[in-house]
Structure formats: C-alpha cells, structure tokens
Design an enzyme around this catalytic site. Structure first.
Site, PDB file in Angstrom:
ATOM      1  N   SER A   1      -3.126  -1.729  -1.580  1.00  0.00           N
ATOM      2  CA  SER A   1      -3.531  -3.125  -0.291  1.00  0.00           C
ATOM      3  C   SER A   1      -4.652  -3.641  -0.274  1.00  0.00           C
ATOM      4  CB  SER A   1      -3.894  -1.511   0.937  1.00  0.00           C
ATOM      5  OG  SER A   1      -4.653  -2.278   2.079  1.00  0.00           O
TER       6      SER A   1
ATOM      7  N   TYR B   1      -9.832   4.773   5.962  1.00  0.00           N
ATOM      8  CA  TYR B   1      -8.727   4.566   4.855  1.00  0.00           C
ATOM      9  C   TYR B   1      -8.838   3.172   3.789  1.00  0.00           C
ATOM     10  CZ  TYR B   1      -4.390   1.907   3.749  1.00  0.00           C
ATOM     11  OH  TYR B   1      -2.853   1.149   3.704  1.00  0.00           O
TER      12      TYR B   1
ATOM     13  N   LYS C   1      -8.665   3.696  -1.558  1.00  0.00           N
ATOM     14  CA  LYS C   1      -7.986   2.054  -1.835  1.00  0.00           C
ATOM     15  C   LYS C   1      -9.016   1.859  -2.510  1.00  0.00           C
ATOM     16  CE  LYS C   1      -3.529   2.754   0.360  1.00  0.00           C
ATOM     17  NZ  LYS C   1      -2.340   4.257  -0.645  1.00  0.00           N
TER      18      LYS C   1
ATOM     19  N   ASN D   1       0.848  -0.706  13.161  1.00  0.00           N
ATOM     20  CA  ASN D   1       0.934  -2.437  12.971  1.00  0.00           C
ATOM     21  C   ASN D   1       1.851  -3.400  13.757  1.00  0.00           C
ATOM     22  OD1 ASN D   1       0.188  -1.274  10.539  1.00  0.00           O
ATOM     23  ND2 ASN D   1       1.973  -1.322   9.190  1.00  0.00           N
TER      24      ASN D   1
HETATM   25  N1  LIG Z   1       3.017  -0.233   5.863  1.00  0.00           N
HETATM   26  C1  LIG Z   1       1.863  -1.062   5.373  1.00  0.00           C
HETATM   27  O1  LIG Z   1       1.365  -2.048   6.013  1.00  0.00           O
HETATM   28  C2  LIG Z   1       0.973  -0.751   3.946  1.00  0.00           C
HETATM   29  C3  LIG Z   1       0.188  -1.611   3.722  1.00  0.00           C
HETATM   30  C4  LIG Z   1      -0.588  -1.659   2.571  1.00  0.00           C
HETATM   31  C5  LIG Z   1      -0.970  -0.736   1.355  1.00  0.00           C
HETATM   32  N2  LIG Z   1       0.451   0.159   1.804  1.00  0.00           N
HETATM   33  C6  LIG Z   1       0.995   1.857   1.645  1.00  0.00           C
HETATM   34  O2  LIG Z   1       1.762   1.626   1.111  1.00  0.00           O
HETATM   35  C7  LIG Z   1       2.070   3.063   0.752  1.00  0.00           C
HETATM   36  C8  LIG Z   1       3.115   3.492   1.584  1.00  0.00           C
HETATM   37  O3  LIG Z   1       3.048   2.978   2.688  1.00  0.00           O
HETATM   38  P1  LIG Z   1       4.900   3.084   3.728  1.00  0.00           P
HETATM   39  O4  LIG Z   1       4.067   1.936   5.213  1.00  0.00           O
HETATM   40  O5  LIG Z   1       5.644   3.290   3.808  1.00  0.00           O
HETATM   41  O6  LIG Z   1       4.043   4.645   4.702  1.00  0.00           O
HETATM   42  P2  LIG Z   1       4.798   5.505   5.513  1.00  0.00           P
HETATM   43  O7  LIG Z   1       3.655   5.866   6.444  1.00  0.00           O
HETATM   44  O8  LIG Z   1       6.170   5.040   5.889  1.00  0.00           O
HETATM   45  O9  LIG Z   1       4.799   6.419   4.255  1.00  0.00           O
HETATM   46  C9  LIG Z   1       4.289   6.643   3.970  1.00  0.00           C
HETATM   47  C10 LIG Z   1       4.745   8.289   2.844  1.00  0.00           C
HETATM   48  O10 LIG Z   1       4.041   9.918   2.716  1.00  0.00           O
HETATM   49  C11 LIG Z   1       4.415  11.059   3.162  1.00  0.00           C
HETATM   50  N3  LIG Z   1       2.514  11.573   2.886  1.00  0.00           N
HETATM   51  C12 LIG Z   1       1.189  11.159   3.387  1.00  0.00           C
HETATM   52  N4  LIG Z   1       1.061  12.185   3.277  1.00  0.00           N
HETATM   53  C13 LIG Z   1       1.657  12.809   2.283  1.00  0.00           C
HETATM   54  C14 LIG Z   1       0.960  13.879   1.079  1.00  0.00           C
HETATM   55  N5  LIG Z   1      -0.419  14.546   0.940  1.00  0.00           N
HETATM   56  N6  LIG Z   1       2.011  14.154   0.537  1.00  0.00           N
HETATM   57  C15 LIG Z   1       3.196  14.452   0.293  1.00  0.00           C
HETATM   58  N7  LIG Z   1       3.819  13.526   0.856  1.00  0.00           N
HETATM   59  C16 LIG Z   1       2.801  12.605   2.179  1.00  0.00           C
HETATM   60  C17 LIG Z   1       3.797  10.536   4.588  1.00  0.00           C
HETATM   61  O11 LIG Z   1       5.294  11.605   5.097  1.00  0.00           O
HETATM   62  C18 LIG Z   1       4.939   9.032   4.103  1.00  0.00           C
HETATM   63  O12 LIG Z   1       6.517   9.578   4.770  1.00  0.00           O
HETATM   64  C19 LIG Z   1       1.325   3.995   1.728  1.00  0.00           C
HETATM   65  O13 LIG Z   1       0.115   4.563   0.189  1.00  0.00           O
HETATM   66  C20 LIG Z   1       0.358   2.800   2.139  1.00  0.00           C
HETATM   67  O14 LIG Z   1      -0.857   2.928   2.418  1.00  0.00           O
HETATM   68  C21 LIG Z   1       1.119  -0.024   3.193  1.00  0.00           C
END
Ligand SMILES: NC(=O)c1ccc[n+]([C@@H]2O[C@H](COP(=O)([O-])OP(=O)(O)OC[C@H]3O[C@@H](n4cnc5c(N)ncnc54)[C@H](O)[C@@H]3O)[C@@H](O)[C@H]2O)c1
Length: 342
Positions: A125, A150, A154, A199
């Site tokens: 991120s 958080y 990362k 968000n």
């Molecule tokens: N959406 C954003 O704004 C954003 C920005 C930068 C980075 N990210 C990163 O991208 C990745 C995906 O984000 P997203 O927006 O799709 O989030 P999201 O919450 O929609 O999806 C993450 C998924 O991971 C699953 N999960 C979490 N912990 C788990 C575990 N211990 N075991 C199994 N499953 C688990 C959750 O149930 C969820 O379905 C994350 O790592 C997030 O930190 C997201």
C-alpha cells in the site's frame, strides 16, 4: 496455469480473479470470510462462467493453510491479498492487526518455501511511504514513519518478504496500491464492505443511495489546494490487471531482482472534495456531506509516480476519475435493485 489467490472473496481479490481468468489462468481462492462473504465470487462466476473454489481457511492457522497448499501443489504462484485494512480499527486494536496480517504472511511464506512455489505477489500500500515529503512518490522514496498500525503491517510485510527472498528461490513482487475504487463494468462485483465503510468511495455511494445519512470529510484545514486530503484514486480493474501483468512478468523471468516493488497509481492527486464533485457530476445526485475534524492515521497527501510499472510491466492505468465514480455508482445502484427485486 493455476494461481492461488488469498482474500479472493474480497474487493480487489475478486476483480483480480476476473482479470486472471480472462488472461487464461485457473484460480483457487483462500478466504476466511472475516471481512467478506462468497457473494463476490458468485459475481465472478457470472462474469467468467467459471466456478471458483474457495477454501474457507484462516491463514493464521498453519495446519489449515498447509492443507490448502498440499492440495494445490501445481500452482505457479500466490497472490496474497488477505489482510485487514481498516486504518481506524488498526489504531484502536494494533495487536489484532499485527496478528492477522503478519502471522498469516509468515504462514504463507512457510508454505511457499515448503512447496517450492516460484512466484509471489503481495498487496502492499502507498501507506508504507508515511507522510511523504516529496511528491509524487517513487519506489525508491524513503519509507517514513507509518501513520497507523495497518500501515506498519504493510511496511513489515514488505520487509519480511524482502528478507525471505534474499535466501530463497521464490521471486516476489510488492505492489503498492494507491486508492483502489470503482467496480467491474458489469455491475456484478464491486466493493462490498461489511458494516460501515471506511473508504471514501463506498461511503459516498452509500450516502447518495440513502443507506448512510451523511458523509463527513475528515479534515478541511490541511495544507492542500482545498484543505482536504489528496489521494491517487485508481480503478480496481486497472489494479487487477497489474497483478496479471506482474505474474506474467515473473513467469517470463523478466524480473531484475528476487524482490521488486511497483507503485500502482494514476499519478494524479485528487482531493476528497474533488472526488465528491466528480461523483455529483456523473450521478446527478447532490451529496449530503459535512466538513469534519482530521482523522488519526490519515496521511495528508500522496500520489504516485507510476513510470516503473508502465515501463517494466507494460501496465497502464486507463480509467479516469469520472469512470471510477460511474462504475462505483452503477454497482451501488445494482446492489439496491437486487435487494428490491428479492
Ligand atoms: N482497498 C484499498 O483501499 C487498499 C489499498 C491498499 C492496499 N490494500 C490491500 O489490498 C488487499 C486487499 O484489499 P481489499 O480492499 O480487497 O480488502 P477486502 O477486505 O475486501 O479483502 C480482504 C479479504 O481478506 C480476507 N482475510 C483477511 N484476513 C484473513 C485471514 N487471516 N485469512 C484468510 N482470509 C483473510 C477477508 O475476509 C477479505 O475477504 C489487502 O491486503 C489490503 O491491505 C487495499
């Protein structure tokens, strides 16, 4: 070629599965559903015509994670999305974040090592840059103090993969996303936060549709052109496609290092108030919002230099802010229409 996607039931994971399938990959997903249901995978199946297997497994449980890898020894790579991502929640409960996001990563790395998985792509991120002093940030910009637990997960996750990659054969890519927004143009998948969204864009669309009474803009006295925070919003399908390109790049052995990092942003900084205006323009809805206090954990301004991803991965961010808002709004409207027709 089969890919293991962790967090495949989530927002970015589900959109990436669509792009991977469109590019000829087979996919299996692992998701504990701590922050999702299997609803988005149903949408993925409708879009692609392919049934996606999801293992409902908490990646913090090594035995269960190991069993998934054991059953899928033929995978060519892992794309590791699964994590908790809510900044204020991480500020309130850091240990929950350290445990979930880092114990799961250790288990992934243990299995990647044991099963000799050649390729790993990690969801990082832009929050790793902290309050960057020089904009736009490039991949070599210093990683300043993390503004939230958080963001620290990362930074630590990246470092763990970098250290691991120094002494193991796995080729890794760290993708630093800026602010993924929008939805698949079919209206069948999109961002589906459980409970109150954190968000901006789902908050906007849920307010506009009447699920939430009002949007608060956190901070209007920052040193920016209109006082609100600046972010680099990027369409989720552009982010999704970068994962396919990253995997193809690794499979073609084009990587210059065992662990490489790429920024995924458009390169355009947009203020929160500008994002709201773009939404109002494409939807024709006047948004009920107020200017509120700053929120702990937020950085002031960040946007990407994305030259490296363009040049090395051959990736382009093709969608502008209005189309990002348009697809997000289509998704919110489709969700409402589905509820009404049931
Ligand atoms: N959406 C954003 O704004 C954003 C920005 C930068 C980075 N990210 C990163 O991208 C990745 C995906 O984000 P997203 O927006 O799709 O989030 P999201 O919450 O929609 O999806 C993450 C998924 O991971 C699953 N999960 C979490 N912990 C788990 C575990 N211990 N075991 C199994 N499953 C688990 C959750 O149930 C969820 O379905 C994350 O790592 C997030 O930190 C997201």
């Amino acid at each position: 070629m089969k890919v293991l996607v962790t967090g495949g039931c989530g927002y970015i994971g589900s959109h990436t599965i669509v792009d991977l399938i469109n590019n000829g990959f087979d996919v299996v997903s692992v998701d504990s559903n701590i922050r999702s249901t299997t609803q988005l995978l149903d949408g993925v199946e409708k879009i692609t015509g392919k049934k996606i297997r999801n293992y409902k497994v908490d990646l913090c449980n090594l035995e269960d994670t190991h069993a998934v890898f054991h059953e899928n020894r033929d995978i060519v790579g892992v794309i590791h999305f699964a994590a908790l991502k809510t900044v204020p929640e991480s500020v309130a409960d850091p240990l929950f974040y350290f445990h979930n996001n880092l114990a799961s990563l250790v288990n992934i790395l243990k299995c990647v090592k044991e099963f000799n998985i050649p390729n790993l792509v990690f969801s990082s991120s832009c929050s790793v840059y902290g309050n960057a002093t020089e904009l736009p940030v490039v991949e070599t910009s210093p990683l300043l103090e993390a503004q939230s637990p958080y963001a620290r997960t990362k930074q630590m996750g990246e470092q763990m993969i970098r250290d691991y990659s120094k002494v193991n054969d796995t080729q890794s890519i760290l993708l630093r996303y800026f602010n993924p927004v929008g939805a698949h143009p079919s209206g069948l998948i999109g961002e589906l936060p459980i409970g109150r969204p954190d968000n901006l864009v789902p908050f906007i669309t849920q307010t506009a549709i009447g699920k939430l009474p009002k949007l608060t803009v956190f901070g209007h006295d920052y040193d920016t052109r209109d006082g609100s925070c600046i972010r680099d919003y990027i369409h989720v399908m552009d982010i999704a496609n970068a994962h396919t390109k990253a995997l193809q790049y690794l499979l073609a052995k084009k990587n210059k290092d065992n662990c490489e990092v790429f920024n995924l942003g458009t390169g355009n900084g947009v203020t929160v108030l500008e994002a709201i205006k773009a939404f109002e323009k494409i939807s024709g809805v006047k948004l009920n919002y107020e200017l509120g206090p700053r929120r702990p954990g937020d950085v002031i301004a960040i946007y990407a230099n994305n030259t490296k991803a363009k040049e090395e991965l051959g990736w382009v961010a093709s969608t502008g802010i209005e189309d990002m808002m348009r697809t997000a709004w289509q998704w919110e409207v489709a969700l409402r229409d589905r509820v009404l027709s049931n």
